[in-house]
Design a protein around this motif. Structure first.
Motif, PDB file in Angstrom:
ATOM      1  N   PHE A 194       0.846  -1.195   0.000  1.00 42.12           N
ATOM      2  CA  PHE A 194       0.000   0.000   0.000  1.00 42.12           C
ATOM      3  C   PHE A 194       0.887   1.253   0.000  1.00 42.12           C
ATOM      4  O   PHE A 194       0.709   2.163  -0.812  1.00 42.12           O
ATOM      5  CB  PHE A 194      -0.923  -0.036   1.219  1.00 42.12           C
TER       6      PHE A 194
ATOM      7  N   TYR B 126     -10.553  -1.121  -1.069  1.00 41.81           N
ATOM      8  CA  TYR B 126     -11.247  -2.135  -0.270  1.00 41.81           C
ATOM      9  C   TYR B 126     -10.498  -2.494   0.996  1.00 41.81           C
ATOM     10  O   TYR B 126      -9.839  -3.517   1.072  1.00 41.81           O
ATOM     11  CB  TYR B 126     -11.488  -3.390  -1.117  1.00 41.81           C
ATOM     12  N   ASP B 127     -10.564  -1.583   2.023  1.00 46.61           N
ATOM     13  CA  ASP B 127     -10.243  -2.036   3.375  1.00 46.61           C
ATOM     14  C   ASP B 127     -11.591  -2.465   3.976  1.00 46.61           C
ATOM     15  O   ASP B 127     -12.597  -2.530   3.249  1.00 46.61           O
ATOM     16  CB  ASP B 127      -9.541  -0.932   4.182  1.00 46.61           C
TER      17      ASP B 127
ATOM     18  N   ARG C  60     -13.737  -0.951   5.848  1.00 50.16           N
ATOM     19  CA  ARG C  60     -14.800   0.054   5.698  1.00 50.16           C
ATOM     20  C   ARG C  60     -15.184   0.207   4.224  1.00 50.16           C
ATOM     21  O   ARG C  60     -16.364   0.369   3.895  1.00 50.16           O
ATOM     22  CB  ARG C  60     -14.329   1.390   6.291  1.00 50.16           C
ATOM     23  N   GLY C  61     -14.193   0.139   3.333  1.00 48.52           N
ATOM     24  CA  GLY C  61     -14.467   0.235   1.896  1.00 48.52           C
ATOM     25  C   GLY C  61     -15.379  -0.895   1.450  1.00 48.52           C
ATOM     26  O   GLY C  61     -16.315  -0.690   0.681  1.00 48.52           O
TER      27      GLY C  61
ATOM     28  N   SER D 262      -9.649  -8.142   0.434  1.00 50.56           N
ATOM     29  CA  SER D 262     -10.090  -7.444   1.651  1.00 50.56           C
ATOM     30  C   SER D 262     -10.239  -8.484   2.776  1.00 50.56           C
ATOM     31  O   SER D 262     -11.291  -9.095   2.945  1.00 50.56           O
ATOM     32  CB  SER D 262     -11.417  -6.737   1.338  1.00 50.56           C
TER      33      SER D 262
ATOM     34  N   ASN E  32     -12.991   7.295   1.279  1.00 51.67           N
ATOM     35  CA  ASN E  32     -12.485   6.362   2.295  1.00 51.67           C
ATOM     36  C   ASN E  32     -11.009   6.040   2.060  1.00 51.67           C
ATOM     37  O   ASN E  32     -10.274   5.710   2.993  1.00 51.67           O
ATOM     38  CB  ASN E  32     -13.318   5.076   2.272  1.00 51.67           C
ATOM     39  N   LEU E  33     -10.572   6.169   0.806  1.00 48.29           N
ATOM     40  CA  LEU E  33      -9.157   5.933   0.511  1.00 48.29           C
ATOM     41  C   LEU E  33      -8.281   6.952   1.265  1.00 48.29           C
ATOM     42  O   LEU E  33      -7.177   6.621   1.717  1.00 48.29           O
ATOM     43  CB  LEU E  33      -8.943   6.037  -1.005  1.00 48.29           C
TER      44      LEU E  33
ATOM     45  N   ARG F 154      -9.066   8.345   4.172  1.00 48.05           N
ATOM     46  CA  ARG F 154      -9.066   7.877   5.575  1.00 48.05           C
ATOM     47  C   ARG F 154      -8.079   6.745   5.754  1.00 48.05           C
ATOM     48  O   ARG F 154      -7.382   6.670   6.756  1.00 48.05           O
ATOM     49  CB  ARG F 154     -10.431   7.278   5.935  1.00 48.05           C
ATOM     50  N   ARG F 155      -8.086   5.826   4.757  1.00 43.10           N
ATOM     51  CA  ARG F 155      -7.178   4.682   4.875  1.00 43.10           C
ATOM     52  C   ARG F 155      -5.716   5.159   4.872  1.00 43.10           C
ATOM     53  O   ARG F 155      -4.898   4.669   5.655  1.00 43.10           O
ATOM     54  CB  ARG F 155      -7.426   3.687   3.720  1.00 43.10           C
TER      55      ARG F 155
ATOM     56  N   ARG G 224      -4.914   6.663   8.225  1.00 44.42           N
ATOM     57  CA  ARG G 224      -4.765   5.677   9.297  1.00 44.42           C
ATOM     58  C   ARG G 224      -3.504   4.820   9.116  1.00 44.42           C
ATOM     59  O   ARG G 224      -2.736   4.640  10.037  1.00 44.42           O
ATOM     60  CB  ARG G 224      -6.012   4.782   9.327  1.00 44.42           C
ATOM     61  N   GLU G 225      -3.321   4.320   7.900  1.00 44.83           N
ATOM     62  CA  GLU G 225      -2.256   3.325   7.714  1.00 44.83           C
ATOM     63  C   GLU G 225      -0.915   3.946   7.327  1.00 44.83           C
ATOM     64  O   GLU G 225       0.125   3.338   7.548  1.00 44.83           O
ATOM     65  CB  GLU G 225      -2.678   2.290   6.651  1.00 44.83           C
TER      66      GLU G 225
END
Ligand SMILES: C[S@@+](CC[C@H](N)C(=O)[O-])C[C@H]1O[C@@H](n2cnc3c(N)ncnc32)[C@H](O)[C@@H]1O
Length: 320
Positions: free
Chosen positions: A19, A40-41, A43-44, A113, A219-220, A222-223, A226-227
């Motif tokens: 990632f 696609y985590d 939440r995705g 995922s 959401n990407l 957010r990912r 976070r990551e």
């Protein structure tokens, strides 16, 4: 930790290092782009399930109806005791129509995922207690690297959800060729494809009024926050989706609403107002295009089913 998901070599899963590398490369290139698989985590995946229920997103409803209507015929073509291998299985909802009609020897969903795959398989096993499930968390574009699949029945591939549309034409052909090899001379591929249609209908499907598709794209960010310890401000970017009729595809981006700079994995990136980062394509096909691509990958269209308005097609491909 995963009751159902076959543990694979880390290099085969979309892990953190993959990632990080993909995002840094994608934000450094021009035009900027991040591969769609990273949408696609957990939440995705949950947001995608919500998209499937939107009134504007006809794809899931129409494909489900086609599968429901023709599941018996598909099962007849497939024969008994097949291994059903699904590429990008998500919540395995449509798969249940085939499982009910076919009663396969084993069901092998492949999805990137991990958490969502594990949860979906727990639900499936609860509802189908005697079904043998061999879930695989992997990138379906790396089919060559899959461990030897742990079953020897006739292989029936299932690639629904218009996921083929997320691939650029050369990637789609590469996927077809690898699937042809994986499924073998006795195998078959059941493919769900979204057909070319009125651009307004397409536009609405990817710009829903409830904003769920926008939340899925954003959401990407957010990912990445976070990551990858990124500093994206979620309300400083917007979802953008439109139909490019020359290339026959929906194009999806996140767009910067103002000039700004963002840190991602300790690197700094500046965005001009209006600058976009590509996240996803959804190519729309017509049947001659599908036939041509099948031929190039040594498949042959054995049967094709559509809805009365010819919005979506489900094809049954066999080795040529
Ligand atoms: C468009 S959704 C379709 C889900 C489900 N098959 C359906 O028809 O509703 C795509 C699914 O493929 C998975 N996926 C996306 N890219 C992938 C890849 N490169 N390898 C494996 N799975 C992938 C996603 O996690 C998601 O579950």
């Amino acid at each position: 930790m995963n009751g159902f998901v076959l543990e694979l070599d880390r290099a085969q899963t979309a892990d953190l290092e993959d990632f990080r590398r993909a995002v840094l490369a994608g934000l450094s290139s021009r035009p900027r782009a991040i591969p769609a698989k990273f949408l696609y985590d957990a939440r995705g995946s949950a947001l995608f399930d919500k998209i499937c229920e939107l009134p504007e997103y006809y794809l899931t409803r129409v494909e489900t109806e086609i599968l429901r209507t023709h599941a018996g015929e598909i099962a007849e073509l497939a024969g008994a005791n097949s291994a059903l291998i699904e590429f990008g299985s998500g919540s395995s909802v449509k798969s249940r129509l085939l499982l009910d009609a076919m009663d396969p020897a084993v069901y092998a969903p492949i999805d990137i995922s991990r958490e969502h795959l594990d949860r979906s398989m727990a639900l499936l096993q609860r509802d189908y207690p005697s079904l043998a499930i061999e879930a695989i968390c992997a990138d379906y574009m790396a089919l060559d690297d899959l461990p030897k699949l742990p079953f020897s029945s006739r292989r029936l591939g299932f690639f629904p959800g218009s996921s083929i549309g997320n691939l650029e034409p050369d990637e789609a052909l590469a996927f077809f060729r690898k699937a042809r090899h994986l499924l073998g001379g006795e195998g078959a591929l059941i493919l769900g494809v979204d057909l070319k249609k009125d651009p307004e209908r397409l536009h609405a499907a990817y710009n829903d009024s409830a904003g769920v598709t926008a939340a899925f794209t954003l959401n990407l960010l957010r990912r990445m926050n976070r990551e990858l310890q990124a500093t994206f401000e979620l309300d400083a970017f917007a979802h953008e989706a439109f139909y490019n009729s020359a290339d026959g595809r929906i194009e999806i981006y996140f767009r910067s609403l103002r000039p700004q700079s963002v840190t991602v994995a300790s690197r700094n990136f500046t965005f001009a107002e209006g600058e976009r980062v590509h996240t996803e394509y959804s190519y729309k096909y017509d049947i001659p295009q599908l036939e041509a691509m099948s031929r190039q990958a040594s498949f042959r269209l054995r049967r094709i089913w559509t809805d009365p308005d010819r919005q979506f097609a489900v094809a049954y491909l066999i080795p040529a």
